[in-house]
Design a protein around this motif. Structure first.
Motif, short mmCIF file in Angstrom:
data_model
loop_
_atom_site.label_atom_id
_atom_site.label_comp_id
_atom_site.label_asym_id
_atom_site.label_seq_id
_atom_site.Cartn_x
_atom_site.Cartn_y
_atom_site.Cartn_z
N GLU A 221 -26.52 43.90 37.41
CA GLU A 221 -26.15 45.35 37.57
C GLU A 221 -27.47 46.42 37.64
N MET A 225 -29.03 48.48 40.38
CA MET A 225 -29.00 49.99 40.58
C MET A 225 -30.51 50.52 40.54
N GLY A 236 -27.75 56.83 44.00
CA GLY A 236 -27.81 56.10 42.90
C GLY A 236 -27.26 56.96 41.73
N GLU A 240 -23.89 56.12 39.29
CA GLU A 240 -24.12 55.86 38.17
C GLU A 240 -23.10 56.87 37.27
#
Length: 341
Positions: A221, A225, A236, A240
């Motif tokens: 992950e 990311m 992003g 998030e």
């Protein structure tokens, strides 16, 4: 079982999944098979795995599980009602139109699982092999269609560059023409001998990408990311913001925390709290008995330093349980962009 004074000892704590496994094992093969036919792939996998792990189940535990089940269904006025309209309404209200549609087809219409739905019953590695050489947009549609936890597992079987491409495409997906989805479904049905057609046209999106990321292993992950932010920093940040992380558990109500704690092992809880903010730790303590909270505090202090990877793995395990409970309507997750109905 009784002690020397003849008093009945309390039955050990049994999770909901273990209760289901015990009940099914008690029913016998034929009846258990009839029940499993009406369960989804994730439920069958979870209960099946638990059934395989059962050993040395005492008579007291079996009686306790059976009694709880009978009490739960005893007051259900819907039990025994066979009207299709009742079942349609109940499932739609419980699951929403999209999730209920294929289940209604299987239960009421005797329809077969569609080509896309068949993938949900397969191992992640097998799904990865099926879509590995397909066009990236096809891969993204399939990943969007699967449940987020299965999607995360499928993505883990691809290399980093492919994972990035697919998750970016998932985030960009909003709708897909029914004809295109039907064409993909038909291709898969030729492989799996499926039946009814899929009607879903809304698929993918930033929220879906965040849901999939939630279920990915921490080691995958974090770099994914970072790569997304390198390509599109705004996207992003959006993903998030929508992800439900361990710290968001402080936004879950007290009843939800109490329900979650009943499903979490002590060892995992201790490890997870080693890396948690103080306010979340206090929330956990408040939702335990005074004695249990004191023991947990002592265990935390006595544990000493632990690896960050161990803490992250424990937190991921608890979050997985929390999301499954939320999907089942047992708790409501707050924060992290969780959609409210």
């Amino acid at each position: 079982m009784s002690d020397e004074k003849g008093e009945k000892k309390p039955v050990r704590k049994v999770s909901r999944v273990e209760s289901a496994a015990i009940l099914l094992m008690s029913l016998g093969e034929a009846d258990a098979a009839q029940i499993l036919k009406h369960m989804g792939p994730k439920e069958v996998q979870r209960v099946g795995a638990q059934m395989a792990q059962l050993q040395n189940v005492t008579q007291d535990v079996v009686e306790h599980v059976t009694t709880e089940f009978l009490e739960a269904v005893g007051g259900q006025t819907g039990l025994g009602i066979g009207a299709d309209d009742y079942i349609r309404t109940m499932l739609t209200q419980a699951l929403g139109e999209d999730k209920a549609a294929s289940l209604i087809d299987r239960i009421l219409l005797g329809g077969n699982t569609t080509g896309l739905d068949t993938l949900k019953w397969m191992e992640a590695r097998a799904v990865s092999d099926i879509i590995r050489y397909e066009h990236p947009q096809i891969q993204a549609i399939v990943i969007s269609y699967l449940d987020p936890d299965q999607s995360a597992e499928v993505l883990s079987n691809f290399d980093e560059k492919v994972r990035l491409d697919i998750i970016m495409r998932v985030a960009a997906l909003e709708t897909i023409q029914p004809q295109a989805l039907q064409e993909l479904n038909n291709i898969l049905e030729k492989q799996f001998s499926g039946g009814t057609s899929a009607q879903t046209s809304r698929i993918g999106g930033v929220k879906r990408a965040a849901d999939i990321m939630n279920f990915m292993d921490s080691s995958l992950e974090a770099p994914l990311m970072e790569s997304i932010k390198d390509v599109d920093a705004d996207l992003g940040s959006q993903i998030e913001d929508l992800m439900f992380v361990f710290d968001n558990l402080k936004d879950v109500d007290d009843r939800g925390i109490q329900s979650l704690l009943r499903e979490v092992s002590s060892d995992n809880l201790i490890l997870a709290l080693k890396g948690a903010e103080e306010d979340l730790q206090e929330k956990i303590f408040r939702n335990m008995s005074k004695r249990a909270a004191e023991l947990l505090r002592d265990d935390l202090e006595a544990r000493g330093p632990v690896r960050v990877s161990e803490v992250e793995a424990a937190q991921k395990e608890i979050l997985t349980i929390a999301r499954r409970m939320a999907e089942a309507g047992e708790i409501m997750l707050g924060g992290g962009g969780e959609e409210m109905l």
